[in-house]
Design an enzyme around this catalytic site. Structure first.
Site, mmCIF file in Angstrom:
data_model
loop_
_atom_site.group_PDB
_atom_site.id
_atom_site.type_symbol
_atom_site.label_atom_id
_atom_site.label_comp_id
_atom_site.label_asym_id
_atom_site.label_seq_id
_atom_site.Cartn_x
_atom_site.Cartn_y
_atom_site.Cartn_z
ATOM 1 N N GLU A 237 84.186 33.569 26.483
ATOM 2 C CA GLU A 237 83.715 34.635 25.585
ATOM 3 C C GLU A 237 84.623 35.828 25.828
ATOM 4 O O GLU A 237 84.503 36.501 26.854
ATOM 5 C CB GLU A 237 82.258 34.992 25.902
ATOM 6 N N CYS A 271 82.404 44.327 23.131
ATOM 7 C CA CYS A 271 83.338 43.346 22.554
ATOM 8 C C CYS A 271 83.128 43.235 21.054
ATOM 9 O O CYS A 271 84.033 42.849 20.323
ATOM 10 C CB CYS A 271 83.159 41.991 23.223
HETATM 11 P P1 NAD Z 1 87.952 41.043 33.085
HETATM 12 O O1 NAD Z 1 88.561 39.837 32.463
HETATM 13 O O2 NAD Z 1 88.833 42.005 33.747
HETATM 14 O O3 NAD Z 1 86.871 40.612 34.190
HETATM 15 C C1 NAD Z 1 85.768 39.782 33.890
HETATM 16 C C2 NAD Z 1 85.332 39.075 35.147
HETATM 17 O O4 NAD Z 1 86.368 38.197 35.573
HETATM 18 C C3 NAD Z 1 85.043 39.989 36.328
HETATM 19 O O5 NAD Z 1 83.919 39.500 37.011
HETATM 20 C C4 NAD Z 1 86.300 39.862 37.187
HETATM 21 O O6 NAD Z 1 86.096 40.090 38.542
HETATM 22 C C5 NAD Z 1 86.656 38.406 36.936
HETATM 23 N N1 NAD Z 1 88.072 38.093 37.154
HETATM 24 C C6 NAD Z 1 89.153 38.891 36.965
HETATM 25 N N2 NAD Z 1 90.286 38.208 37.232
HETATM 26 C C7 NAD Z 1 89.916 36.956 37.589
HETATM 27 C C8 NAD Z 1 90.621 35.785 37.962
HETATM 28 N N3 NAD Z 1 91.955 35.760 38.037
HETATM 29 N N4 NAD Z 1 89.915 34.666 38.226
HETATM 30 C C9 NAD Z 1 88.569 34.652 38.144
HETATM 31 N N5 NAD Z 1 87.841 35.736 37.813
HETATM 32 C C10 NAD Z 1 88.508 36.875 37.535
HETATM 33 O O7 NAD Z 1 87.083 41.701 31.943
HETATM 34 P P2 NAD Z 1 86.223 43.044 32.039
HETATM 35 O O8 NAD Z 1 87.177 44.182 32.062
HETATM 36 O O9 NAD Z 1 85.199 42.942 33.099
HETATM 37 O O10 NAD Z 1 85.440 43.023 30.642
HETATM 38 C C11 NAD Z 1 85.958 43.559 29.480
HETATM 39 C C12 NAD Z 1 86.454 42.469 28.559
HETATM 40 O O11 NAD Z 1 85.429 41.512 28.339
HETATM 41 C C13 NAD Z 1 86.819 42.989 27.186
HETATM 42 O O12 NAD Z 1 88.014 42.384 26.751
HETATM 43 C C14 NAD Z 1 85.660 42.552 26.328
HETATM 44 O O13 NAD Z 1 85.961 42.420 24.963
HETATM 45 C C15 NAD Z 1 85.296 41.253 26.951
HETATM 46 N N6 NAD Z 1 83.920 40.894 26.638
HETATM 47 C C16 NAD Z 1 83.665 39.831 25.838
HETATM 48 C C17 NAD Z 1 82.366 39.516 25.495
HETATM 49 C C18 NAD Z 1 82.038 38.338 24.630
HETATM 50 O O14 NAD Z 1 80.883 37.944 24.629
HETATM 51 N N7 NAD Z 1 82.962 37.778 23.891
HETATM 52 C C19 NAD Z 1 81.327 40.303 25.974
HETATM 53 C C20 NAD Z 1 81.630 41.390 26.774
HETATM 54 C C21 NAD Z 1 82.925 41.682 27.114
#
Ligand code: NAD
Length: 512
Positions: A237, A271
């Site tokens: 997502e 998002c």
């Molecule tokens: P992010 O990708 O930086 O982090 C998300 C999660 O992934 C965190 O828990 C982080 O610690 C973990 N993570 C980061 N790098 C990783 C790796 N290499 N391996 C495993 N886990 C890792 O995203 P964010 O900044 O927390 O959230 C914002 C983003 O999420 C925006 O792009 C937003 O659009 C998206 N988002 C999407 C939805 C949806 O339902 N489509 C909903 C909310 C947010």
């Protein structure tokens, strides 16, 4: 290096104050987590579904009792206003528990399906079998709902779960852990791995049976690459750049109010927020003036009556700033807000409406995830659809018009996981609808029936009584080929020849 003594600092973004510390999960414990999860799976997956749902109902009761405390934790940890913590994080989570408790039994029941006559004498069924240990990795913007809804769905279907909540909002991660603990789930059924991306990566590499990831496109691609090596199924997502299309025949005051909400709720860190606004040319000046008035009436703050809270993640401010600077350098005009060089050094960004933008600008093509709304006029329906479809994203969209046929026509043409007509964002609030993205906004869907089935192996079963000595498709093949030709020609012909079908069937049967 093991992070056994590492602590995650909890900073309240709205005030900048450190309000706590949470111990990180040491990476050396990954194996232990999976071992515990797999052991617990043996009994959890064998519980009757009603038993599992009883735990979820207990969780819901605790959440209802602690609603105000939880809302306050979310608001403190994210900087969002407490009303949004309640309506957009807690409410959808409770509603998903309700929905799942009501429908899971039926959705996951063994289903009989029709069996074609060529397989005469047999019965066909579909069964849903839980996958094992599900790793849920969640983001910071709706830290409760985006962690808990996939967790609840995976648990209801008989999986055990490891949650790696966002390190940006660790207090909410801890709060979720406390809620599950109070609900008394058996040992190992739900586990929590607190920490940053290193912890997330270590658990991704720990060979879960399924990964449910919500976050950025960048991280989604990293996770998908690791999952591909072990052929681990995933749901991703990811981000969005959602268009909002306003036709001249829309209720313009409503659309202006809707645009302000859809663009600035959660300070734009959504998002599915309206990230691009397209307005039909004839009403463009009128609409801009209505929208400006609406935006200027909003109040930012931390108290219960405030409309817009602070940003949650300091690094996001730089992204928004750079996009706006790029737009201004290329001729964009600020309708509300102030130039980035005049921004205060805090987490409350000006609510910014920009005009005179073009489709190549970063502000149109890249996810802003902040309170920044660019507007572009359009002349025809076709142009609006083309502009709306012209990014790499496809999460959600909205169409505003009083002409229902036109609005539905446009909705059908948008390459998007969801579309709302005369409102925005709210497809996510109906748990009966599938949720997910097209293009780079993600892979897969959850919520609804799909949201439970993804956490299961969908198993096909064919049952024969076992009384016949042989089958027509078994050996020997001797002299069967021409008979099969006649059988299939009589069966698959536009006009079925049942007499010929029966004759050739019996002839093959004799030779079997
Ligand atoms: P992010 O990708 O930086 O982090 C998300 C999660 O992934 C965190 O828990 C982080 O610690 C973990 N993570 C980061 N790098 C990783 C790796 N290499 N391996 C495993 N886990 C890792 O995203 P964010 O900044 O927390 O959230 C914002 C983003 O999420 C925006 O792009 C937003 O659009 C998206 N988002 C999407 C939805 C949806 O339902 N489509 C909903 C909310 C947010």
């Amino acid at each position: 290096m093991d992070a056994i003594h590492e602590k995650l600092k909890v900073i309240a973004p709205a005030t900048g104050e450190q309000i706590g510390e949470i111990e990180e999960t040491p990476i050396s414990k990954v194996g232990l987590f999976y071992h515990k999860g797999r052991t617990a799976f043996l009994s959890w997956s064998n519980l009757p579904i009603e038993e599992r749902l009883r735990y979820l109902r207990r969780l819901k009761d605790i959440m209802v009792t602690q609603m105000e405390d939880t809302a306050s934790i979310i608001a403190t940890d994210t900087g969002k206003v407490v009303t949004e913590a309640l309506i957009a994080d807690i409410m959808p989570t409770l509603d998903s528990i309700d929905h799942i408790c009501k429908h899971a039994n039926k959705i996951l029941k063994r289903k009989k399906v029709t069996t074609p006559i060529l397989l005469v004498g047999k019965k066909s069924f579909i069964e849903y079998m839980p996958r094992g240990v599900v790793l849920v990795i969640s983001p910071w913007n709706y830290p409760l709902q985006l962690a808990m809804v996939p967790m609840i769905s995976a648990l209801a279907t008989g999986n055990t779960v490891i949650l790696k909540p966002s390190e940006v909002t660790p207090l909410v991660g801890k709060c979720i852990e406390d809620l599950f603990q109070k609900a008394g789930f058996p040992e190992g059924v739900v586990q929590f791995a607190h920490g940053g991306k290193e912890v997330g990566a270590a658990f991704t590499n720990g060979k879960p049976d399924y990964i449910f990831f919500t976050g950025s496109v960048r991280t989604g691609k990293i996770i998908q690459e690791i999952a591909a090596k072990e052929l681990i199924p995933t749901t991703l997502e990811l981000g969005g750049k959602d268009p909002m299309i306003v036709f001249k025949d829309a209720h313009l005051e409503r659309a202006a109010k809707g645009a302000a909400w859809a663009a600035f709720t959660n300070s734009g860190q959504v998002c599915m927020s309206a990230e691009r606004l397209y307005v039909e040319k004839n009403v463009y000046p009128q609409f801009i003036s209505l929208l400006k008035k609406e935006i200027l009436s909003l109040r930012q703050g931390t108290d219960a009556n405030a409309d817009v809270g602070s940003m949650t993640f300091p690094a996001q401010i730089q992204i928004v700033k750079e996009q706006l600077e790029d737009a201004i350098q290329n001729g964009a005009v600020l309708e509300t807000g102030i130039p980035p060089e005049e921004w205060k050094n805090d987490m409350f960004l000006p609510l910014t409406l920009v005009t005179n933008v073009n489709h190549q600008m970063k502000v149109i093509q890249e996810e802003s995830f902040g309170p920044l709304l660019p507007v572009i006029p359009f002349e025809t329906e076709e142009e609006a659809v083309n502009l709306a479809n012209d990014t790499v994203y496809g999460l959600n969209a909205s169409v505003w018009s009083s002409d229902r046929q036109k609005a539905r026509r446009v909705a059908s043409k948008l390459i998007s996981g969801g579309v709302v007509i005369n409102d925005a964002i709210i497809t996510v609030a109906n748990h009966g609808l599938p949720f997910g993205g097209a293009k780079q906004s993600g892979i897969g869907r959850y919520h609804g029936d799909t949201g439970l089935k993804i956490f299961c192996h969908e198993k096909s079963i064919i049952e024969d009584t076992g009384r016949k000595k042989s089958e027509i498709h078994w050996y020997p093949y001797k002299e069967k080929y021409p008979l099969f030709l006649t059988l299939f020609k009589s069966y698959f012909n536009e006009r079925r020849n049942w007499l010929q079908f029966a004759k050739s069937y019996l002839s093959i049967l004799k030779k079997s």
